[in-house]
Design a protein around this motif. Sequence first.
Motif, PDB file in Angstrom:
ATOM      1  N   ARG A  44       0.843  -1.206   0.000  1.00 35.75           N
ATOM      2  CA  ARG A  44       0.000   0.000   0.000  1.00 35.75           C
ATOM      3  C   ARG A  44       0.878   1.256   0.000  1.00 35.75           C
ATOM      4  NH1 ARG A  44      -4.780   0.152  -1.386  1.00 35.75           N
ATOM      5  NH2 ARG A  44      -5.396   1.689   0.133  1.00 35.75           N
ATOM      6  N   VAL A  45       1.976   1.197   0.740  1.00 37.46           N
ATOM      7  CA  VAL A  45       2.922   2.326   0.753  1.00 37.46           C
ATOM      8  C   VAL A  45       3.504   2.512  -0.640  1.00 37.46           C
ATOM      9  CG1 VAL A  45       5.152   3.127   1.642  1.00 37.46           C
ATOM     10  CG2 VAL A  45       3.465   2.130   3.202  1.00 37.46           C
ATOM     11  N   ARG A  46       3.864   1.403  -1.268  1.00 33.36           N
ATOM     12  CA  ARG A  46       4.407   1.481  -2.624  1.00 33.36           C
ATOM     13  C   ARG A  46       3.394   2.121  -3.570  1.00 33.36           C
ATOM     14  NH1 ARG A  46       7.262  -3.524  -5.943  1.00 33.36           N
ATOM     15  NH2 ARG A  46       7.602  -2.358  -7.863  1.00 33.36           N
ATOM     16  N   TYR A  47       2.136   1.758  -3.417  1.00 29.58           N
ATOM     17  CA  TYR A  47       1.074   2.366  -4.228  1.00 29.58           C
ATOM     18  C   TYR A  47       1.003   3.870  -3.963  1.00 29.58           C
ATOM     19  CZ  TYR A  47      -3.673   3.967  -5.160  1.00 29.58           C
ATOM     20  OH  TYR A  47      -4.758   4.703  -5.549  1.00 29.58           O
ATOM     21  N   GLN A  48       1.056   4.262  -2.707  1.00 29.12           N
ATOM     22  CA  GLN A  48       0.978   5.685  -2.365  1.00 29.12           C
ATOM     23  C   GLN A  48       2.178   6.466  -2.898  1.00 29.12           C
ATOM     24  OE1 GLN A  48      -1.500   7.452  -0.881  1.00 29.12           O
ATOM     25  NE2 GLN A  48      -2.729   5.591  -0.976  1.00 29.12           N
ATOM     26  N   LEU A  49       3.275   5.782  -3.106  1.00 32.53           N
ATOM     27  CA  LEU A  49       4.462   6.422  -3.664  1.00 32.53           C
ATOM     28  C   LEU A  49       4.404   6.523  -5.186  1.00 32.53           C
ATOM     29  CD1 LEU A  49       7.223   4.851  -1.408  1.00 32.53           C
ATOM     30  CD2 LEU A  49       6.416   7.218  -1.382  1.00 32.53           C
ATOM     31  N   GLY A  50       3.345   6.018  -5.785  1.00 31.06           N
ATOM     32  CA  GLY A  50       3.170   6.227  -7.216  1.00 31.06           C
ATOM     33  C   GLY A  50       3.066   4.991  -8.074  1.00 31.06           C
ATOM     34  N   ALA A  51       3.167   3.808  -7.516  1.00 37.78           N
ATOM     35  CA  ALA A  51       3.043   2.578  -8.301  1.00 37.78           C
ATOM     36  C   ALA A  51       1.560   2.213  -8.409  1.00 37.78           C
ATOM     37  CB  ALA A  51       3.841   1.449  -7.656  1.00 37.78           C
ATOM     38  N   GLU A  52       0.902   2.751  -9.421  1.00 36.73           N
ATOM     39  CA  GLU A  52      -0.548   2.607  -9.579  1.00 36.73           C
ATOM     40  C   GLU A  52      -1.019   1.155  -9.660  1.00 36.73           C
ATOM     41  OE1 GLU A  52      -2.922   5.005  -9.525  1.00 36.73           O
ATOM     42  OE2 GLU A  52      -1.336   6.428  -9.025  1.00 36.73           O
ATOM     43  N   GLU A  53      -0.209   0.268 -10.208  1.00 35.63           N
ATOM     44  CA  GLU A  53      -0.634  -1.126 -10.358  1.00 35.63           C
ATOM     45  C   GLU A  53      -0.801  -1.834  -9.012  1.00 35.63           C
ATOM     46  OE1 GLU A  53       3.893  -1.156 -10.785  1.00 35.63           O
ATOM     47  OE2 GLU A  53       2.252   0.109 -11.433  1.00 35.63           O
ATOM     48  N   PHE A  54      -0.318  -1.233  -7.912  1.00 35.64           N
ATOM     49  CA  PHE A  54      -0.424  -1.839  -6.586  1.00 35.64           C
ATOM     50  C   PHE A  54      -1.644  -1.326  -5.817  1.00 35.64           C
ATOM     51  CE2 PHE A  54       3.903  -2.704  -7.678  1.00 35.64           C
ATOM     52  CZ  PHE A  54       4.172  -3.915  -7.066  1.00 35.64           C
ATOM     53  N   ALA A  55      -2.596  -0.696  -6.516  1.00 33.44           N
ATOM     54  CA  ALA A  55      -3.746  -0.058  -5.865  1.00 33.44           C
ATOM     55  C   ALA A  55      -4.486  -1.015  -4.921  1.00 33.44           C
ATOM     56  CB  ALA A  55      -4.692   0.504  -6.909  1.00 33.44           C
ATOM     57  N   LEU A  56      -4.914  -2.136  -5.392  1.00 26.70           N
ATOM     58  CA  LEU A  56      -5.630  -3.107  -4.557  1.00 26.70           C
ATOM     59  C   LEU A  56      -4.934  -4.464  -4.632  1.00 26.70           C
ATOM     60  CD1 LEU A  56      -9.328  -2.177  -5.374  1.00 26.70           C
ATOM     61  CD2 LEU A  56      -8.034  -1.613  -3.320  1.00 26.70           C
ATOM     62  N   ALA A  57      -3.628  -4.441  -4.428  1.00 27.64           N
ATOM     63  CA  ALA A  57      -2.832  -5.665  -4.520  1.00 27.64           C
ATOM     64  C   ALA A  57      -3.331  -6.699  -3.514  1.00 27.64           C
ATOM     65  CB  ALA A  57      -1.366  -5.348  -4.258  1.00 27.64           C
ATOM     66  N   LEU A  58      -3.474  -7.914  -3.970  1.00 32.22           N
ATOM     67  CA  LEU A  58      -3.883  -9.057  -3.157  1.00 32.22           C
ATOM     68  C   LEU A  58      -5.217  -8.812  -2.448  1.00 32.22           C
ATOM     69  CD1 LEU A  58      -0.346  -9.822  -1.845  1.00 32.22           C
ATOM     70  CD2 LEU A  58      -1.677 -11.325  -3.294  1.00 32.22           C
ATOM     71  N   LYS A  59      -6.142  -8.228  -3.162  1.00 35.18           N
ATOM     72  CA  LYS A  59      -7.442  -7.887  -2.577  1.00 35.18           C
ATOM     73  C   LYS A  59      -8.149  -9.112  -2.001  1.00 35.18           C
ATOM     74  CE  LYS A  59     -11.802  -5.604  -3.576  1.00 35.18           C
ATOM     75  NZ  LYS A  59     -12.575  -4.821  -4.525  1.00 35.18           N
ATOM     76  N   ASP A  60      -8.151 -10.206  -2.739  1.00 29.72           N
ATOM     77  CA  ASP A  60      -8.839 -11.408  -2.265  1.00 29.72           C
ATOM     78  C   ASP A  60      -8.205 -11.949  -0.980  1.00 29.72           C
ATOM     79  OD1 ASP A  60     -10.622 -11.291  -4.371  1.00 29.72           O
ATOM     80  OD2 ASP A  60      -9.422 -12.619  -5.646  1.00 29.72           O
TER      81      ASP A  60
END
Length: 127
Positions: A44-60
């Motif tokens: 989630r931190v990586r997503y907040q730093l700009g990696a858009e593909e990690f928005a909902l990583a491992l949602k399930d």
Amino acid sequence: MEKQPFTPQEIFNLKLETVENRLMNFYEETQNSSTTIQLVLALRVRYQLGAEEFALALKDLVRYLFKRTKASRTMKRFFYYFVDYFDAKEWKMLRLKLFPVRNFIEKAKSAVKSQIAKFLPTETAVP
């Protein structure tokens, strides 16, 4: 102490598919929900730093951990970082599951306030 599936450099440099596979394998082998939640939070931190593909990583996996496993201190601590993984109804149910005492206190406060309000004089208009 069990071996972590990532070094700090790997968690911020590996591709999404690689991270997801390794994290799923880690959870399947260890069943350690606390460490898994911490690692997903790093994503989630990586997503907040700009990696858009990690928005909902491992949602399930996150949904499974919060809904189907025993609530741990780590889950309670990081619960609010995963709000966008759940819809409003699920979120409310999870709050009741993870924080039953807090919910009981809030309900008790509201009941006491309503009882007190019955005995307070109401303002009437003077003609």
